[in-house]
Design an enzyme around this catalytic site. Structure first.
Site, PDB file in Angstrom:
ATOM      1  CB  CYS A   1      21.173  -2.567 -45.288  1.00 24.08           C
ATOM      2  SG  CYS A   1      20.180  -3.624 -46.356  1.00 24.08           S
ATOM      3  CB  THR A   2      21.908   1.911 -42.222  1.00 28.07           C
ATOM      4  OG1 THR A   2      22.375   2.185 -43.552  1.00 28.07           O
ATOM      5  CG2 THR A   2      22.648   2.777 -41.222  1.00 28.07           C
TER       6      THR A   2
END
Length: 194
Positions: free
Chosen positions: A89-90
């Site tokens: 997600c980063t």
């Protein structure tokens, strides 16, 4: 006799389904919609929603795309991601950030959605210096309404991106859990061809 039995089985099944839907409908209008409707697909009108944002406001899809009279309408890139601060997600959030000028050039608004609370989103946004809002879908109601399914045998929330045109129509539905950065060129392609 066979036809009578089949009708009886169908009647019982539909009665059970109605009872389940009725009980579910008491929970929330969005939950009801998720249970009794199918997943959103390309060509559908995107379901409206209202969610709390990292900027302290409640964001409605219709305030960008498909709203009344189409005033100030712009396309929306709505990306569902599993969790704040996870490695994938980063990567995905940074890829959207790195391409934000291309999204702005296309006139699009990027919105990220996951199930964490606003405080978690604020920390994630601040850590990455994200130039777009993150929306808190704490009960996964919007995720369910859009039909974003879990991955990895139901252990991980799905990663799915929708591009929604100015008129509120879904132009792209893209799902790729394991290549989070691939969502960006797919979204830009859809915006370019709209």
């Amino acid at each position: 006799m066979q036809a009578a039995m089949t009708g009886s089985v169908q009647l019982r099944a539909s009665t059970s389904a109605r009872a389940f839907q009725t009980a579910s409908a008491r929970r929330s209008p969005l939950r009801r919609a998720a249970i009794v409707t199918r997943a959103v697909k390309v060509g559908d009108k995107a379901p409206d929603f209202a969610l709390k944002s990292t900027d302290g406001k409640t964001v409605k899809l219709s305030s960008f795309a498909g709203g009344p009279l189409g005033l100030g309408a712009k396309p929306v890139v709505l990306y569902f991601y599993p969790s704040d601060a996870s490695p994938g997600c980063t990567k995905q959030a940074n890829a959207f950030k790195d391409s934000i000028s291309a999204f702005k050039k296309a006139g699009a608004q990027v919105l990220g959605i996951s199930g964490q609370d606003v405080e978690s989103h604020i920390a994630f946004k601040k850590d990455l210096d994200l130039p777009f809002p993150l929306l808190a879908d704490e009960g996964d109601e919007v995720r369910n309404t859009y039909g974003v399914k879990k991955d990895l045998l139901g252990l991980l929330n799905g990663r799915e991106t929708f591009v929604i045109g100015k008129d509120g129509t879904v132009l792209l539905k893209y799902n790729n859990q394991f290549d989070p950065e691939s969502h960006i060129p797919k979204a830009l392609e859809a915006l370019a061809s709209a």
